[in-house]
Design a protein around this motif. Structure first.
Motif, PDB file in Angstrom:
ATOM      1  N   ASP A 368       0.788  -1.132  -0.142  1.00 30.35           N
ATOM      2  CA  ASP A 368       0.070   0.032  -0.094  1.00 30.35           C
ATOM      3  C   ASP A 368       0.898   1.233   0.080  1.00 30.35           C
ATOM      4  OD1 ASP A 368      -2.438  -0.905  -0.196  1.00 30.35           O
ATOM      5  OD2 ASP A 368      -2.955  -0.807   1.857  1.00 30.35           O
ATOM      6  N   ASP A 369       2.179   1.399   0.103  1.00 34.74           N
ATOM      7  CA  ASP A 369       2.976   2.404   0.031  1.00 34.74           C
ATOM      8  C   ASP A 369       3.557   2.769  -1.237  1.00 34.74           C
ATOM      9  OD1 ASP A 369       4.554   0.546  -0.376  1.00 34.74           O
ATOM     10  OD2 ASP A 369       5.990   0.910   0.954  1.00 34.74           O
ATOM     11  N   TRP A 370       2.676   2.567  -2.206  1.00 34.30           N
ATOM     12  CA  TRP A 370       2.914   2.602  -3.683  1.00 34.30           C
ATOM     13  C   TRP A 370       4.055   2.102  -4.404  1.00 34.30           C
ATOM     14  CZ3 TRP A 370       3.017   8.292  -1.482  1.00 34.30           C
ATOM     15  CH2 TRP A 370       1.692   8.595  -0.936  1.00 34.30           C
ATOM     16  N   ASN A 371       4.921   1.274  -3.676  1.00 34.92           N
ATOM     17  CA  ASN A 371       6.110   0.974  -4.318  1.00 34.92           C
ATOM     18  C   ASN A 371       6.341  -0.634  -4.436  1.00 34.92           C
ATOM     19  OD1 ASN A 371       8.478   3.012  -3.872  1.00 34.92           O
ATOM     20  ND2 ASN A 371       7.140   3.243  -2.034  1.00 34.92           N
ATOM     21  N   THR A 372       6.782  -0.975  -5.428  1.00 28.63           N
ATOM     22  CA  THR A 372       7.186  -2.412  -5.585  1.00 28.63           C
ATOM     23  C   THR A 372       8.669  -2.495  -5.330  1.00 28.63           C
ATOM     24  OG1 THR A 372       5.597  -2.391  -7.576  1.00 28.63           O
ATOM     25  CG2 THR A 372       7.159  -4.135  -7.558  1.00 28.63           C
ATOM     26  N   ARG A 373       9.109  -3.601  -4.851  1.00 26.88           N
ATOM     27  CA  ARG A 373      10.447  -3.822  -4.264  1.00 26.88           C
ATOM     28  C   ARG A 373      10.958  -5.224  -4.680  1.00 26.88           C
ATOM     29  NH1 ARG A 373       8.431  -0.454   0.133  1.00 26.88           N
ATOM     30  NH2 ARG A 373       9.325   1.567   0.044  1.00 26.88           N
ATOM     31  N   PHE A 374      12.394  -5.330  -5.052  1.00 27.80           N
ATOM     32  CA  PHE A 374      12.904  -6.539  -5.472  1.00 27.80           C
ATOM     33  C   PHE A 374      13.927  -6.788  -4.231  1.00 27.80           C
ATOM     34  CE2 PHE A 374      11.557  -5.125  -9.252  1.00 27.80           C
ATOM     35  CZ  PHE A 374      11.096  -6.273  -9.988  1.00 27.80           C
ATOM     36  N   TRP A 375      13.867  -8.207  -3.985  1.00 31.76           N
ATOM     37  CA  TRP A 375      14.852  -8.601  -2.770  1.00 31.76           C
ATOM     38  C   TRP A 375      15.294  -9.810  -3.363  1.00 31.76           C
ATOM     39  CZ3 TRP A 375      13.755  -5.908   2.067  1.00 31.76           C
ATOM     40  CH2 TRP A 375      12.550  -5.162   1.941  1.00 31.76           C
ATOM     41  N   ALA A 376      16.716 -10.122  -2.508  1.00 25.77           N
ATOM     42  CA  ALA A 376      17.469 -11.210  -2.673  1.00 25.77           C
ATOM     43  C   ALA A 376      17.398 -11.915  -1.266  1.00 25.77           C
ATOM     44  CB  ALA A 376      19.023 -10.940  -3.157  1.00 25.77           C
ATOM     45  N   GLU A 377      17.212 -13.214  -1.308  1.00 27.50           N
ATOM     46  CA  GLU A 377      16.991 -13.861  -0.108  1.00 27.50           C
ATOM     47  C   GLU A 377      18.067 -13.650   1.114  1.00 27.50           C
ATOM     48  OE1 GLU A 377      15.500 -18.408   1.552  1.00 27.50           O
ATOM     49  OE2 GLU A 377      16.168 -17.973  -0.531  1.00 27.50           O
ATOM     50  N   ASP A 378      19.200 -13.425   0.736  1.00 32.57           N
ATOM     51  CA  ASP A 378      20.509 -13.467   1.606  1.00 32.57           C
ATOM     52  C   ASP A 378      20.933 -11.970   1.809  1.00 32.57           C
ATOM     53  OD1 ASP A 378      20.394 -16.151   1.923  1.00 32.57           O
ATOM     54  OD2 ASP A 378      21.932 -16.462  -0.005  1.00 32.57           O
ATOM     55  N   ILE A 379      19.910 -11.018   1.196  1.00 30.01           N
ATOM     56  CA  ILE A 379      20.400  -9.515   1.657  1.00 30.01           C
ATOM     57  C   ILE A 379      19.298  -8.965   2.303  1.00 30.01           C
ATOM     58  CG2 ILE A 379      20.874  -7.587   0.287  1.00 30.01           C
ATOM     59  CD1 ILE A 379      21.909  -8.947  -2.159  1.00 30.01           C
ATOM     60  N   GLU A 381      18.213  -5.888   2.865  1.00 26.33           N
ATOM     61  CA  GLU A 381      17.604  -4.635   2.425  1.00 26.33           C
ATOM     62  C   GLU A 381      17.319  -4.865   0.857  1.00 26.33           C
ATOM     63  OE1 GLU A 381      20.580  -1.520   1.749  1.00 26.33           O
ATOM     64  OE2 GLU A 381      22.165  -3.232   1.871  1.00 26.33           O
ATOM     65  N   PRO A 382      16.163  -3.857   0.388  1.00 25.35           N
ATOM     66  CA  PRO A 382      15.592  -4.293  -0.840  1.00 25.35           C
ATOM     67  C   PRO A 382      16.790  -3.894  -2.048  1.00 25.35           C
ATOM     68  CG  PRO A 382      14.885  -2.031  -0.066  1.00 25.35           C
ATOM     69  CD  PRO A 382      15.486  -2.912   1.261  1.00 25.35           C
ATOM     70  N   ILE A 383      16.869  -4.566  -2.903  1.00 30.05           N
ATOM     71  CA  ILE A 383      17.941  -4.314  -4.289  1.00 30.05           C
ATOM     72  C   ILE A 383      17.602  -3.438  -5.107  1.00 30.05           C
ATOM     73  CG2 ILE A 383      19.003  -6.672  -3.741  1.00 30.05           C
ATOM     74  CD1 ILE A 383      17.722  -7.602  -6.056  1.00 30.05           C
ATOM     75  N   LEU A 384      16.322  -3.307  -5.123  1.00 33.46           N
ATOM     76  CA  LEU A 384      15.889  -2.501  -6.337  1.00 33.46           C
ATOM     77  C   LEU A 384      14.131  -2.080  -5.849  1.00 33.46           C
ATOM     78  CD1 LEU A 384      16.228  -1.359  -9.196  1.00 33.46           C
ATOM     79  CD2 LEU A 384      15.020  -3.096 -10.122  1.00 33.46           C
ATOM     80  N   GLU A 385      13.800  -0.859  -6.294  1.00 34.15           N
ATOM     81  CA  GLU A 385      12.815  -0.166  -5.946  1.00 34.15           C
ATOM     82  C   GLU A 385      12.005   0.429  -7.034  1.00 34.15           C
ATOM     83  OE1 GLU A 385      13.297   1.161  -1.141  1.00 34.15           O
ATOM     84  OE2 GLU A 385      12.717   2.557  -2.581  1.00 34.15           O
TER      85      GLU A 385
END
Length: 507
Positions: A368-379, A381-385
């Protein structure tokens, strides 16, 4: 006893034998006739009749059983003078079912209404409807089945990422008749089909009631249900391999009071609680969310509402829970009522979490915060927004055919993205045909078509036109596209390269 022949007799016999064998008698006419031999009828063994096996048995029918059977026969359509008289009397009485309008209907209309309740007639109507739909949507169905794909060696190839509307499924209020329709008194909040038995549909309600239907029947055929818990069911799915490496499918449901329960398919579903999602306190890793004002009041509940459940693609015992607080909990079926890890993904509820079909380490979330975020399982923090406008992202889905393509829905818009091309804006934006707010999006298994549902109950089927060619090395293309997007973030880029090396070593 001895027989003696004279010389003349012997000479006559010799001359006759010589006449038959050497002389003119050898050219005599021969008459063909059956040989008088004893006929023997023969047949193969496999044509013999098998021996009938019999055994002694007995049955007992009491007077009460015969009476009950007779009454059931009369109830199913048997004719009896007393029943016929009573039915005539009831026909002329007003009750809850009949009304004055029913007596104003002509006999032909009454006969048609009676015919519409016949299940065999409904099946025939369904077949006729499909035949008519084939005449009206012949080209669209060919495109859906992949029978009329564009020629891959054509000269005018352009990557437009266009969505072409094939048809729209709608409910009765929008002029399309569904093949199956089940009405319930409580609002339906979640549903999902079984993966092993596609005819079984699990349905969750606003009251915590869970029902398993067999959709083979047009009437509601309930094969399993539970006792209502009076807490809404936000997510329901069928999962296999949760316990003791068993392939038995279990019904997994998340409730508004934070409970995660599994149910074995039975006439009465008995819940087994495997997790209770707590509220998070303090600062979490993951997305650096905004600071919230201190609330000195005592909260009503110490648990969060789990909105989604996603299983790990590589480890079946691992699953992820997305909550209304924006937190994602990593849990295991080996440890009940405690999570392995948690991180903050969004400011507000998490609506969707999807792992990449081509990499078991990369996943994407929206909220609901208007964002799409990409993640790597062992990181952590988000790698891409990705941010487009101030609208909630209610759903997203990876393409099963192309590693860098995914689709998200915002309001009434359907956005097609390609990480290989650009990340600051979508490749195409298609408005909903009805102008309604979209709520769910999903690719077909082949990745050729896209299904989008909106808040008014309409389901739109799109075909993807002018799409890029399918790459040979899907996972490599995904990581290389992420590398280019993270060229200005060297710290995250270094961590992502480390994750990729770990994946390569494991394979």
């Amino acid at each position: 006893m001895f027989l003696f022949f004279s010389g003349n007799t012997v000479e006559e016999q010799n001359e006759h034998y010589e006449y038959l064998t050497v002389g003119k008698g050898r050219n005599r006419k021969v008459v063909q006739a059956e040989v008088q031999t004893v006929p023997i009828l023969k047949k193969t063994q496999n044509t013999d009749a098998e021996k009938i096996k019999t055994h002694a048995d007995y049955a007992f029918a009491s007077i009460w059983e015969m009476y009950d059977t007779f009454q059931e026969t009369l109830g199913e359509g048997g004719e009896d003078s007393e029943d016929s008289d009573s039915s005539d009397i009831k026909h002329h009485k007003l009750d809850d079912i009949t009304s004055l309008d029913s007596y104003r209907i002509s006999p032909d209309e009454k006969q048609l209404n009676k015919l519409m309740k016949n299940p065999r007639f409904l099946e025939a109507v369904c077949v006729i409807e499909r035949l008519l739909a084939n005449n009206c949507y012949n080209e669209q169905q060919k495109r859906f089945r992949g029978l009329s794909d564009p020629y891959v060696f054509r000269e005018d190839i352009e990557y437009k990422y266009k969505l072409n509307l094939l048809w729209t499924f709608a409910n009765s209020s929008t002029q399309v008749q569904p093949e199956r329709q089940y009405a319930f008194e409580e609002p339906v909040t979640a549903l999902n089909f079984s993966k092993h038995n596609p005819n079984l549909l699990a349905i969750g309600f606003n009251t915590g009631y869970i029902v398993v239907l067999n959709v083979i029947s047009r009437e509601p055929l309930i094969v399993g249900d539970n006792m209502p818990t009076f807490e809404p069911v936000w997510h329901i799915s069928w999962e296999a391999g949760y316990f003791e490496h068993s392939n038995r499918e279990l019904i997994c449901a998340t409730f508004s009071d934070g409970r995660i329960c599994v149910h074995a398919l039975a006439r009465k579903l008995k819940a087994q609680q495997i997790m209770r999602v707590p509220k998070t306190d303090g600062k979490l890793k993951g997305y650096n969310s905004m600071r919230k004002c201190t609330n000195l009041t005592v909260p009503v509940s110490r648990y969060s509402s789990p909105y989604l459940l996603t299983s790990h693609p590589a480890h079946k015992q691992i699953y992820f829970i997305g909550t209304n607080e924006g937190t994602i909990h990593k849990c295991s079926t080996n440890y009940f009522n405690q999570h392995l890890d948690s991180f903050c993904a969004h400011d507000g509820p998490v609506h969707s979490m999807r792992f990449s079909p081509f990499s078991k380490k990369i996943f994407v979330t929206c909220g609901d915060d208007w964002n799409t975020r990409f993640w790597a399982e062992d990181i952590s923090e988000p790698i891409l927004e990705i941010f487009v406008n101030m609208q909630s992202v209610h759903g997203l889905e990876w393409s099963p055919a192309h590693a860098t393509i995914f689709v998200s829905i915002r309001g009434s818009s359907i956005l097609v993205w390609d990480l290989q091309r650009k990340i600051y804006e979508p490749q195409s934006a298609t408005p909903s045909p009805t102008g309604s707010r979209n709520t769910v999006v999903q690719f077909t298994e082949s990745g050729r078509c896209l299904v989008v549902g909106d808040i008014d109950g309409n389901v739109h089927m799109f075909s993807l036109e002018d799409m890029p060619f399918i790459p040979f090395f899907q996972e490599n293309l995904l990581f290389e596209s992420l590398y280019r997007a993270l060229i200005t973030y060297p710290k995250i880029l270094k961590k992502l390269k480390k994750v990729r090396r770990a994946v390569q070593m494991s394979t």
